[in-house]
Scaffold this active site. Sequence first.
Site, PDB file in Angstrom:
ATOM      1  N   ASN A 124       0.658  -1.308  -0.039  1.00 11.83           N
ATOM      2  CA  ASN A 124      -0.087   0.047  -0.087  1.00 11.83           C
ATOM      3  C   ASN A 124       0.730   1.365  -0.032  1.00 11.83           C
ATOM      4  O   ASN A 124       1.757   1.250   0.487  1.00 11.83           O
ATOM      5  CB  ASN A 124      -1.006   0.062   1.161  1.00 11.83           C
ATOM      6  N   ILE A 125       0.375   2.260  -0.699  1.00 16.81           N
ATOM      7  CA  ILE A 125       1.196   3.483  -0.973  1.00 16.81           C
ATOM      8  C   ILE A 125       0.124   4.580  -0.662  1.00 16.81           C
ATOM      9  O   ILE A 125      -0.719   4.882  -1.282  1.00 16.81           O
ATOM     10  CB  ILE A 125       1.781   3.696  -2.401  1.00 16.81           C
ATOM     11  N   GLU A 126       0.176   5.277   0.658  1.00 16.84           N
ATOM     12  CA  GLU A 126      -0.564   6.143   1.178  1.00 16.84           C
ATOM     13  C   GLU A 126      -0.227   7.913   0.709  1.00 16.84           C
ATOM     14  O   GLU A 126       0.890   7.808   0.031  1.00 16.84           O
ATOM     15  CB  GLU A 126      -0.834   6.120   2.588  1.00 16.84           C
ATOM     16  N   CYS A 143     -10.057  -4.989   0.107  1.00 21.31           N
ATOM     17  CA  CYS A 143     -11.201  -4.294   0.213  1.00 21.31           C
ATOM     18  C   CYS A 143     -12.218  -4.219  -1.053  1.00 21.31           C
ATOM     19  O   CYS A 143     -11.904  -4.874  -1.910  1.00 21.31           O
ATOM     20  CB  CYS A 143     -10.741  -2.616   0.168  1.00 21.31           C
ATOM     21  N   GLU A 199      -3.010  -4.828  -3.216  1.00 17.86           N
ATOM     22  CA  GLU A 199      -3.452  -5.745  -4.238  1.00 17.86           C
ATOM     23  C   GLU A 199      -3.491  -5.188  -5.643  1.00 17.86           C
ATOM     24  O   GLU A 199      -2.966  -5.702  -6.429  1.00 17.86           O
ATOM     25  CB  GLU A 199      -5.006  -6.297  -3.837  1.00 17.86           C
ATOM     26  N   CYS A 229     -10.592  -3.390  -4.300  1.00 16.04           N
ATOM     27  CA  CYS A 229      -9.507  -4.487  -4.900  1.00 16.04           C
ATOM     28  C   CYS A 229     -10.142  -5.583  -5.405  1.00 16.04           C
ATOM     29  O   CYS A 229      -9.686  -6.352  -6.465  1.00 16.04           O
ATOM     30  CB  CYS A 229      -8.482  -4.583  -4.033  1.00 16.04           C
ATOM     31  N   CYS A 256      -3.969   0.598  -2.563  1.00 10.18           N
ATOM     32  CA  CYS A 256      -3.838  -0.731  -1.854  1.00 10.18           C
ATOM     33  C   CYS A 256      -2.746  -1.637  -2.563  1.00 10.18           C
ATOM     34  O   CYS A 256      -2.405  -1.597  -3.560  1.00 10.18           O
ATOM     35  CB  CYS A 256      -5.139  -1.387  -1.957  1.00 10.18           C
TER      36      CYS A 256
HETATM   37  N1  THU Z   1      -5.317  -1.476   2.352  1.00 17.12           N
HETATM   38  C1  THU Z   1      -4.531  -2.392   1.376  1.00 17.12           C
HETATM   39  O1  THU Z   1      -3.590  -2.050   0.949  1.00 17.12           O
HETATM   40  N2  THU Z   1      -5.437  -3.203   0.772  1.00 17.12           N
HETATM   41  C2  THU Z   1      -6.677  -3.649   1.285  1.00 17.12           C
HETATM   42  O2  THU Z   1      -7.437  -4.093   0.604  1.00 17.12           O
HETATM   43  C3  THU Z   1      -7.213  -2.758   2.447  1.00 17.12           C
HETATM   44  C4  THU Z   1      -6.674  -1.310   2.694  1.00 17.12           C
HETATM   45  C5  THU Z   1      -4.429  -0.362   2.852  1.00 17.12           C
HETATM   46  C6  THU Z   1      -4.984   1.006   2.585  1.00 17.12           C
HETATM   47  C7  THU Z   1      -4.497   1.796   3.592  1.00 17.12           C
HETATM   48  O3  THU Z   1      -3.208   2.393   3.412  1.00 17.12           O
HETATM   49  C8  THU Z   1      -4.391   1.127   4.923  1.00 17.12           C
HETATM   50  O4  THU Z   1      -4.559  -0.101   4.400  1.00 17.12           O
HETATM   51  C9  THU Z   1      -5.624   1.365   5.729  1.00 17.12           C
HETATM   52  O5  THU Z   1      -6.679   1.255   5.192  1.00 17.12           O
END
Ligand code: THU
Length: 141
Positions: free
Chosen positions: A42-44, A94, A55, A97, A53
């Site tokens: 994940n890259i915020e 999520c 995935e 994804c 996300c």
């Molecule tokens: N996140 C994912 O990388 N994959 C998912 O399917 C669920 C959520 C990440 C997004 C965010 O950076 C962190 O988890 C918290 O929501």
Amino acid sequence: MTNEALCSLALEAMEKAYAPYSGYKVGAALLLEDGKVYTGCNIENSSFTPTVCAERTAFFKAISEREEESLPRFIRIAVCGGENGKVTGPFPPCGVCRQVMSEFCGDDFEILIITGAEPLEYRTMTLPELLPLRFTPDFLN
Ligand code: THU
């Protein structure tokens, strides 16, 4: 590649996460029919909505870096996540994804949801189990 090896790659990919806002690191490892594996994390973003996300990072890397014109066949993805990079239970994909998987994968696509790292534990689900009555490209003519 064994499921265990794919899960190890997801756990490694989790370490690359950029998650300064949530503190939740997520990793994914996506296996293709030809044996290639693409990983993702994940890259915020400080503006939150541009966050991607793990995935989707893996899927988009696999598609953007493919060598053939046709899309690759995707076999399975391993996914893990947790606060500060510690896996204490499932961190399932999520809805967005799941919908991306639905675009590119068949009913036999498997999702390995890692529930523990030491020792490795995971549960296997198919895409229709995760996303019943899923919307696919077939609905658009
Ligand atoms: N996140 C994912 O990388 N994959 C998912 O399917 C669920 C959520 C990440 C997004 C965010 O950076 C962190 O988890 C918290 O929501």
